[in-house]
Design an enzyme around this catalytic site. Sequence first.
Site, mmCIF file in Angstrom:
data_model
loop_
_atom_site.group_PDB
_atom_site.id
_atom_site.type_symbol
_atom_site.label_atom_id
_atom_site.label_comp_id
_atom_site.label_asym_id
_atom_site.label_seq_id
_atom_site.Cartn_x
_atom_site.Cartn_y
_atom_site.Cartn_z
ATOM 1 N N GLU A 50 0.816 -1.194 -0.101
ATOM 2 C CA GLU A 50 -0.033 -0.110 0.000
ATOM 3 C C GLU A 50 0.886 1.190 0.027
ATOM 4 O OE1 GLU A 50 -2.993 1.673 -0.897
ATOM 5 O OE2 GLU A 50 -3.593 -0.286 0.219
ATOM 6 N N VAL B 66 -18.082 8.706 -17.253
ATOM 7 C CA VAL B 66 -18.163 7.148 -17.438
ATOM 8 C C VAL B 66 -19.953 6.329 -17.523
ATOM 9 C CG1 VAL B 66 -17.396 4.982 -16.642
ATOM 10 C CG2 VAL B 66 -15.928 6.758 -16.783
ATOM 11 N N ASP C 23 1.081 4.043 -2.855
ATOM 12 C CA ASP C 23 0.920 5.492 -2.679
ATOM 13 C C ASP C 23 1.991 6.500 -3.180
ATOM 14 O OD1 ASP C 23 -1.711 4.623 -1.806
ATOM 15 O OD2 ASP C 23 -1.264 4.841 0.281
ATOM 16 N N SER D 147 -7.381 2.147 -3.897
ATOM 17 C CA SER D 147 -6.267 2.725 -3.193
ATOM 18 C C SER D 147 -5.179 3.041 -4.375
ATOM 19 C CB SER D 147 -5.926 1.830 -2.177
ATOM 20 O OG SER D 147 -5.663 0.392 -2.652
#
Length: 599
Positions: free
Chosen positions: A290, A544, A294, A492
């Site tokens: 993660e 979208v 990031d 994320s």
Amino acid sequence: RELRPPVLTPAMSAVRSLLLLLAIAASSYASTASRVEVERIRDPSSHEPRIARKGWKAVGPTLPSKQIHVVVAVKQRNTEELKERLDAIATPGSPMYGEFLSNADVNQLVAPAPGSIGAVKEWLMEHGAADVEPLTPNGDFLGALMTAEQASKLVGGAYVDFKHTGTGAVISRLEAPAYSVHSSVAPHIDFVSPTITFPMKGGSRGPYKDGAEGRSLTITPEILRGMYNLTDDDVGRGDDSVIVQGVASFLEQYYAPSDLVAFRAKYRLGDAATLTDVPDPQLHTPVGVEASLDVQWITTMGDQVNTEHWYTSGRAPDSGEDEPFVAWLTDVAADDTPPHLFSISYGDEEDGVTDDYALRCQTEFMKAGARGITLLAASGDGGVGCSSMGFVPTFPASCPYVTAVGATTGGTGGESPTGESVADLSGGGFSAIFTRPSYQDDAVSAYMASGAKLPSSRNYNSKGAGFPDIAAQGLRYDTCTDAFFYPISGTSAACPAATGIMSILAQARMDATGNSTGLGWLNPTLYSLGADDVASGDMAFNDVTDGTNTYCGADDGFPAAAGWDPVTGVSQRQHQHRAPSTSRRLLPLHQFSTPSTSV
């Protein structure tokens, strides 16, 4: 004369027994009546399974002597006035648009009553706290070290150690789904931590060989920057950047500087701008997927913008584990110069937090927005969530005072629209805690009347705040973690990418106006731009309209539709290159003014 006990007749014995029972009952009632329940998980029956889904397993009672850092959220004043000020600051066309408050102003506005702070301090000290310290400048959070035994008496419940099956981390929490405090202090408290809220989880997912992810192109910096019209000139000012972007990291998630170097070398991005660890130094081990994702992708899309990696372990010095999200909130509130933007790639099921906890967090988000801080949060990777009781929204993405980022896939850069579709993992829906804000009314009403095939209304709260607010590519981001490259997916991934884009917009605004403040709370402006898109056909967003997110693995969630929808929001922000004096695509640059310095 010899004294003898009186001889009790059967009637007298019965009376005596009755009086004894009444005394016991009265004592029990007094004990119960002196305590007031502060927090309770919304669905107690699902509390234990939810803890297990987060990877936590009870391993035994907490040692009575174990040190726990107890944090108390003290009730604030003037929160409705804070909301009104923030609405005015963030709403296009308002005379106060962009007039952010200083941290001192915000703290003064919402400071608890002195009597509330005094009552909480006295209560903590009566239960054995040797030193009670304010964690924020105005004392709206107080912290104290206590033993587990003392803390148990404080909240009326036994602490249990929980071990994470993935990381091995051990935390102390109450096993019960509720707790209580003495009635005299209850009116002064929003919540006590750590108690029944467990740490949030990150949302990144590893590579998959089949399904939509198997068919998706691996995302590279060139592809993603091209998708959103970022050119080589759309970068920050390197180490001279005034705008600062931040990553909020938790749960033993560290990045390796060598991975960032390898990533940027592979894609010939050159050196990144200054990357600062908060706190400094950090261990940088164990390396987490993660944190790697990031840091590498926020510095790709927000290239040459100074970046800070805020790691919150949730551990106070010499104490057991406390609640890391609360610790991050107090750190932001206590810092006069935090990043202008934060990417938050962590979330929880709304049912996993109490209403009291969520609503207090909302106030903290409002405090940040009023200061000009932009908060973006991943909308979750479980579609609409999975429960036999209906859909399960994601916190904090479901809160109107953060900008929730969903996920898309496919499409072609340089085209408008790009042809992207829903990534079916994209979290979205309607909050069961937060009411719908007025800036969403038209967008939600249009969606409900769009003719889209909606899921059964019994599965969601149609009057709740809708999320996400925007979306970005979310599948197969090439990422270097622990010296190896993997394609990583999830909202994320979309969240730091979207944050980087917003950093470039903040930099462009600063260049055009000389105003070095941030963008602040984005949502009213985003929805205003989205409404303008519909009215004019001059698109600020890639709309979208294809795809559906999932419900328990099946495509039974919300379908995308023209305009806003609860799976991609108003969709992806396009970066437009226009003269600042006429551009509404740079978040109405000309409408921002110098921050206010007074309440």
